[in-house]
Design a protein around this motif. Structure first.
Motif, PDB file in Angstrom:
ATOM      1  N   UNK A   1       0.849  -1.207   0.000  1.00  0.00           N
ATOM      2  CA  UNK A   1       0.000   0.000   0.000  1.00  0.00           C
ATOM      3  C   UNK A   1       0.884   1.257   0.000  1.00  0.00           C
ATOM      4  N   UNK A   2       2.036   1.181   0.656  1.00  0.00           N
ATOM      5  CA  UNK A   2       2.973   2.319   0.636  1.00  0.00           C
ATOM      6  C   UNK A   2       3.615   2.442  -0.755  1.00  0.00           C
ATOM      7  N   UNK A   3       4.052   1.314  -1.303  1.00  0.00           N
ATOM      8  CA  UNK A   3       4.686   1.343  -2.632  1.00  0.00           C
ATOM      9  C   UNK A   3       3.697   1.842  -3.692  1.00  0.00           C
TER      10      UNK A   3
ATOM     11  N   UNK B   1       1.204   3.884  -3.199  1.00  0.00           N
ATOM     12  CA  UNK B   1       1.069   5.338  -2.989  1.00  0.00           C
ATOM     13  C   UNK B   1       2.228   6.071  -3.678  1.00  0.00           C
ATOM     14  N   UNK B   2       3.436   5.556  -3.508  1.00  0.00           N
ATOM     15  CA  UNK B   2       4.590   6.154  -4.193  1.00  0.00           C
ATOM     16  C   UNK B   2       4.412   6.096  -5.710  1.00  0.00           C
ATOM     17  N   UNK B   3       3.953   4.944  -6.195  1.00  0.00           N
ATOM     18  CA  UNK B   3       3.768   4.750  -7.640  1.00  0.00           C
ATOM     19  C   UNK B   3       2.811   5.786  -8.215  1.00  0.00           C
ATOM     20  N   UNK B   4       1.682   5.992  -7.538  1.00  0.00           N
ATOM     21  CA  UNK B   4       0.669   6.918  -8.053  1.00  0.00           C
ATOM     22  C   UNK B   4       1.139   8.368  -7.934  1.00  0.00           C
ATOM     23  N   UNK B   5       2.131   8.633  -7.088  1.00  0.00           N
ATOM     24  CA  UNK B   5       2.688   9.985  -6.989  1.00  0.00           C
ATOM     25  C   UNK B   5       3.946  10.123  -7.840  1.00  0.00           C
ATOM     26  N   UNK B   6       4.118   9.141  -8.735  1.00  0.00           N
ATOM     27  CA  UNK B   6       5.196   9.207  -9.717  1.00  0.00           C
ATOM     28  C   UNK B   6       6.609   9.056  -9.137  1.00  0.00           C
ATOM     29  N   UNK B   7       6.699   8.407  -7.964  1.00  0.00           N
ATOM     30  CA  UNK B   7       8.034   8.068  -7.444  1.00  0.00           C
ATOM     31  C   UNK B   7       8.258   6.582  -7.744  1.00  0.00           C
ATOM     32  N   UNK B   8       8.315   6.269  -9.036  1.00  0.00           N
ATOM     33  CA  UNK B   8       8.291   4.874  -9.464  1.00  0.00           C
ATOM     34  C   UNK B   8       9.576   4.117  -9.135  1.00  0.00           C
ATOM     35  N   UNK B   9      10.704   4.807  -9.207  1.00  0.00           N
ATOM     36  CA  UNK B   9      11.967   4.124  -8.902  1.00  0.00           C
ATOM     37  C   UNK B   9      11.985   3.650  -7.456  1.00  0.00           C
ATOM     38  N   UNK B  10      11.509   4.492  -6.550  1.00  0.00           N
ATOM     39  CA  UNK B  10      11.476   4.105  -5.143  1.00  0.00           C
ATOM     40  C   UNK B  10      10.429   3.019  -4.898  1.00  0.00           C
TER      41      UNK B  10
ATOM     42  N   UNK C   1      11.070  -0.658  -3.231  1.00  0.00           N
ATOM     43  CA  UNK C   1      10.320  -1.250  -2.110  1.00  0.00           C
ATOM     44  C   UNK C   1       9.769  -2.628  -2.492  1.00  0.00           C
ATOM     45  N   UNK C   2       9.182  -2.726  -3.704  1.00  0.00           N
ATOM     46  CA  UNK C   2       8.667  -4.028  -4.166  1.00  0.00           C
ATOM     47  C   UNK C   2       9.746  -5.099  -4.066  1.00  0.00           C
TER      48      UNK C   2
ATOM     49  N   UNK D   1      10.044 -10.743   2.548  1.00  0.00           N
ATOM     50  CA  UNK D   1       8.778 -11.400   2.878  1.00  0.00           C
ATOM     51  C   UNK D   1       8.335 -12.394   1.810  1.00  0.00           C
ATOM     52  N   UNK D   2       9.091 -12.499   0.691  1.00  0.00           N
ATOM     53  CA  UNK D   2       8.854 -13.538  -0.314  1.00  0.00           C
ATOM     54  C   UNK D   2       7.510 -13.371  -0.999  1.00  0.00           C
ATOM     55  N   UNK D   3       7.038 -12.135  -1.077  1.00  0.00           N
ATOM     56  CA  UNK D   3       5.794 -11.792  -1.747  1.00  0.00           C
ATOM     57  C   UNK D   3       6.142 -10.690  -2.744  1.00  0.00           C
ATOM     58  N   UNK D   4       5.775 -10.910  -4.011  1.00  0.00           N
ATOM     59  CA  UNK D   4       6.197 -10.015  -5.087  1.00  0.00           C
ATOM     60  C   UNK D   4       4.955  -9.359  -5.689  1.00  0.00           C
ATOM     61  N   UNK D   5       4.631  -8.156  -5.222  1.00  0.00           N
ATOM     62  CA  UNK D   5       3.455  -7.430  -5.734  1.00  0.00           C
ATOM     63  C   UNK D   5       3.937  -6.187  -6.456  1.00  0.00           C
ATOM     64  N   UNK D   6       3.628  -6.092  -7.737  1.00  0.00           N
ATOM     65  CA  UNK D   6       4.029  -4.901  -8.486  1.00  0.00           C
ATOM     66  C   UNK D   6       3.349  -3.665  -7.886  1.00  0.00           C
TER      67      UNK D   6
END
Lengths: 276, 276, 276
Positions: free
Chosen positions: A123-125, A127-136, A140-141, A148-153
């Motif tokens: 949910x944090x990643x 939020x960053x994505x939608x605010x155009x901080x895609x590299x960060x 995080x992903x 945590x062995x969970x890969x969510x784009x």
């Protein structure tokens, strides 16, 4: 709240939940000295659930690359900027507590469950994505996948009251949508098809249950209130309120619920139950 | 030893095994300078297998939350209080050595195999669970799932001479029972069915082999000496000495062993061999 | 280059690629302050791709056991001693970039993709294995399985231009061979059959695509340009240019490609597409 989401009748507010979490942590710290210091620094010293969550997630994700203090500030900022993130977190905690019979403490969910922690990081990643901080967001992903062995784009959209039980190996692709009150087990894949850049991942409707190891591949829709048995591979759309199993998945039951709109109960009835 | 368990004819005592392990570590430290310091601190400085195991497991599990020294004392206490834990560890080491063709050193098993390490951590967590230190047991389960990617509920009961090969993604639920001399591969799930709190996970009989990705769901019994092929989903009881494959699993062979009681040989014959 | 491998028409040299990677890292460091320090120490301070890769992999693998400086020297030595390792790395980076629609930056692949990182670690471990430093090779394999959740035996032979997407839970056994331009998803198993010490793992031909969760078991050959659908279990040989799906896998299509030798295009067409 997202469209279609509504709290169940026993739904607790953030403040009620935080009070229960603090009581649990207090009792556990008194009963188990080996964990007292951990429970104090992770829960009891914090003034709110948002602060405790920021501390806990930052601690999980921190590395030589991403400093804990920097992450904690970033996560706190996200919670402050978009109150919907904490509302979804509150819904997720209650989903775990209500649907996982091995979970009898809210603190278990927050402190120990990889699936819950991975969704909150996402949910944090996102939020960053939608605010155009895609590299960060991508950084995080990647860190969540390592830790945590969970890969969510970060572009994937995840509803409220979502449970990922056990969680190891879950993969959710860039254009996937996961509805409200969805439950899924470990090793679930919501995967793409083809190499195009457009919508190529599934849309999972509200209240769906995906068993361990289920693969849903391509831009298919799994209708609300449906259930897919463990190990199945779904490569077509599925209607609402059906049960599908097999490789590839075939529908073995239709219209199997009287009250499809009562999402929480629906999911509870169906969790982990492999009808065949 | 648990009911039904008996050592094979080449079974080594703890002292014999420890002597072999020390010899291997000595030879490897001399031959590979890059590992000499690691082998000394992990094996050669310790007076016994129990001390070396306590050090190694504490090192794996330690974190900002769980201090290594604290964990090492806890694990040593468990080995001292319940000699059955080390007896089971000795049986597990020999199971790995005998059944995994890629393992030609005891030290490989101890120092490097996630499945072996996860089972030994579970034995400590289970000991805590039965002594009513459930919060700490859950904390250990969670740490093992983070570090070794194996999620075994501390209440689950695991027999002796058990091999979990490769191990990534294995999930074993709260009321599951795993018999003696069982072998399973990575991604195996012994999962629950429903949201009730009673017995809801499978019971795996002695000498069973579960291939990669097998899901056994619900309170079913898999009879002794049976084998389930990779990727199968088991949602019913299975009789002893059968072979089952598919999603859902169907029995394709019955009574396939002349000497079902000779567990070690049985498992050896069947490891990873997918009869169809 | 290995037999059968040849660069595609857009294939970049190591120097061209390194220049592109540096430009990306520069732009990202300027745009995202939270990652600036990381991008400088991981990419921008290094004089070559080989040095940057050595630093990055050493950082991932370092532990109380394996010191980062020691690992970095070891990896640099391998790159210098066998130029084929870096040539394969260059081919792998371009495979990820060309075939994974979620990847639009070379730096993403290098810094964040577990599958890519695990293959590069394997190439170092394999180099150690062939130079008879087997104890250290096994230690690296184990560390990669801990940190990246990919378990590749150091004796396995992996071709060039290989993509392991998402990667969690992949297992590749001791005598397995993976051809050039192969793509595979997470949870793929190239597993053994039986307890003998000889060849007991599959040989995957050039340009093959293995979907999520595919198990290929035993010393079988999967012919060049073939595709196996997600969740399938392969326990026989498969001819070239076929499509196989199911548990156990059945061939559902033959001769499905006009230009089987044009490997990169073949793989691109087929990635993640589950024909049934």
């Amino acid at each position: 709240p997202s469209l279609g989401w509504r709290p169940g009748k026993d739904h607790k507010t953030e403040e009620q939940l935080w009070e229960l979490i603090r009581r649990e942590a207090s009792a556990d710290a008194a009963a188990e000295p080996a964990l007292a210091s951990f429970l104090h620094t992770s829960v009891l010293v914090h003034p709110s659930l948002a602060k405790a969550m920021s501390f806990m997630l930052a601690n999980k994700l921190s590395s030589r690359t991403l400093l804990g203090t920097q992450l904690m500030r970033l996560i706190s900022d996200a919670y402050r900027a978009d109150p919907g993130i904490m509302e979804a977190c509150v819904a997720d905690i209650q989903a775990v507590f209500e649907r996982d019979p091995a979970c009898d403490r809210y603190t278990q969910c927050i402190l120990y469950f990889k699936g819950f922690q991975a969704i909150q990081c996402h949910r944090i990643a996102h939020w960053l994505w939608t605010r155009n901080r895609r590299t960060l967001a991508i950084a995080l992903q990647s860190r969540v996948s390592e830790v945590l062995h969970v890969d969510i784009h970060p572009a994937a959209r995840i509803g409220r009251g979502v449970l990922i039980d056990h969680a190891t190996g879950v993969v959710i692709g860039e254009t996937a949508i996961v509805g409200d009150n969805v439950s899924m087990l470990h090793h679930v894949t919501l995967g793409g098809s083809g190499t195009g850049k457009g919508v190529r991942h599934p849309h999972i409707g509200d209240g769906v249950l995906l068993g361990a190891g289920v693969c849903v591949l391509g831009a298919h829709y799994v209708g609300a209130g449906s259930k897919v048995g463990a190990g199945s591979v779904v490569v077509t759309d599925l209607p609402a309120h059906c049960v599908a199993v097999g490789v590839p998945a075939r529908i073995i039951k239709h219209g199997c619920l009287e009250q499809p709109s009562d999402k929480m109960d629906l999911v509870e009835d169906f969790i982990l139950d492999y009808v065949i």
